[in-house]
Design an enzyme around this catalytic site. Sequence first.
Site, short mmCIF file in Angstrom:
data_model
loop_
_atom_site.label_atom_id
_atom_site.label_comp_id
_atom_site.label_asym_id
_atom_site.label_seq_id
_atom_site.Cartn_x
_atom_site.Cartn_y
_atom_site.Cartn_z
N CYS B 81 28.27 57.53 30.77
CA CYS B 81 28.79 56.18 30.48
C CYS B 81 28.35 55.79 29.07
O CYS B 81 29.11 55.22 28.30
CB CYS B 81 28.25 55.17 31.48
SG CYS B 81 28.47 55.60 33.20
N CYS B 84 30.33 56.69 25.69
CA CYS B 84 31.42 55.82 25.23
C CYS B 84 30.93 54.39 24.96
O CYS B 84 31.24 53.80 23.94
CB CYS B 84 32.54 55.74 26.26
SG CYS B 84 33.60 57.18 26.33
N CYS B 118 37.08 54.95 35.42
CA CYS B 118 36.41 55.57 34.28
C CYS B 118 35.93 56.97 34.64
O CYS B 118 36.08 57.90 33.87
CB CYS B 118 35.20 54.73 33.87
SG CYS B 118 35.38 53.93 32.28
N CYS B 184 35.27 27.24 57.34
CA CYS B 184 33.81 27.21 57.21
C CYS B 184 33.40 26.84 55.79
O CYS B 184 32.58 25.95 55.58
CB CYS B 184 33.21 28.57 57.56
SG CYS B 184 33.05 28.85 59.32
N HIS B 185 33.94 27.55 54.81
CA HIS B 185 33.36 27.50 53.47
C HIS B 185 33.87 26.37 52.58
O HIS B 185 33.27 26.09 51.54
CB HIS B 185 33.52 28.86 52.79
CG HIS B 185 32.77 29.94 53.51
ND1 HIS B 185 31.39 29.95 53.59
CD2 HIS B 185 33.19 31.00 54.23
CE1 HIS B 185 31.01 30.99 54.31
NE2 HIS B 185 32.07 31.65 54.71
N CYS B 226 32.29 39.36 57.44
CA CYS B 226 32.91 38.08 57.77
C CYS B 226 34.09 38.28 58.73
O CYS B 226 34.26 37.53 59.68
CB CYS B 226 33.40 37.38 56.50
SG CYS B 226 32.27 36.15 55.87
#
Lengths: 106, 265
Positions: B81, B84, B118, B184-185, B226
């Site tokens: 990684c 680059c 990637c 709920c949220h 959930c």
Amino acid sequence: MPATRIVAPAKARKGEVIEIKTLINHPQETGFRRDNVGRAIPRDIITRFTCTYAGEEVFRMDLFTGVAANPFVAFTTIATETGDLVFEWTDQHGTVTREQARIVVT
Amino acid sequence: MTSRRRQRFAVLAGLALGLAPLLVAGQERAIAPSDLRSGREFVSPETQAQQDDLTVNPGMLWVEQGEKLWREAAGEAGQSCAACHGEPSRLKGVAARYPVYDAKLGRLLNLEGRIQHCRAERQKADPLAYESQPLLALTALVAHQSRGLPMSVAVDGPAQPFFETGRALYHERQGQLDLSCTQCHDESWGKRLRAERISQGHANGFPIYRLEWQTLGSLHRRLRACFQGVRAEPPASGAPELLALELYLAWRAHGLPIETPAVRR
């Protein structure tokens, strides 16, 4: 070897109380759980943690199945002399993970 | 009536002020910006302390692992990684605008998806399993670079259909309990559900170290939990439905600071 994190002061005054924090990546599998097809997951825990300071043991702890994964241990000691803090975690198979940190005492 | 008229006026004024990206979907947020509460505010002070002190935060074990992987060459291309991107810190701010629509691929990509892409394209490496330790570590590393920055995703233009899918899923009653996320949220946050206070369900700290899991986990793992909670069949991790939902959740949390790696109960 499991990943560890050590937080200890690099320098301290003689007689000062220093805090040392340690963290190790370990599943602490209790042996009481079962996988999704009902097979028992074997116990896999760290059983002992020790810290020596300039060759002398300053902290020791026995761990059991009640300790959560990735055990975090913080403790204090008194800065006495310049030396190495050596941390050792021993698992139930006797495998030792060793880390060390240098402290300079003035 | 008056308040509705005022809201409509606010929408028009917003458009006139060039706040179009926030309002393009014609949706006002259920929770006003001043009432936005990160999940951090719904956990115990001890758990908050564990998150805030990075020397104690167990999620940092994965971030450190991610740093190692970042510098390791992988795949047939033998590229890391770092080859680059340079230092991970150069990706500061990236996580705040994910998930994004990728025009070349014609689909939505979250951080995990971008890392996988990637790996496949640049490194010519085998894909990592969605919830695998290396993928969690790299995702945590990248997201951690944006810690403290406000969430800010684009939901207009080509991302809009995905946003609409996510919004619909968020409001759809599901499972044997016949509950939607919003019940709920948005409608019940702050109330008690057994021993816990219901959070606003913001996704601003992922991947999170969840005490119940005893490990780091992805947003999709949390969303699947959930679905199971309302006795609905959860989509697979990385599924288009969950990506669309992730986009909608990121828009809902607009302005909340990123906390990766967050610690939750």
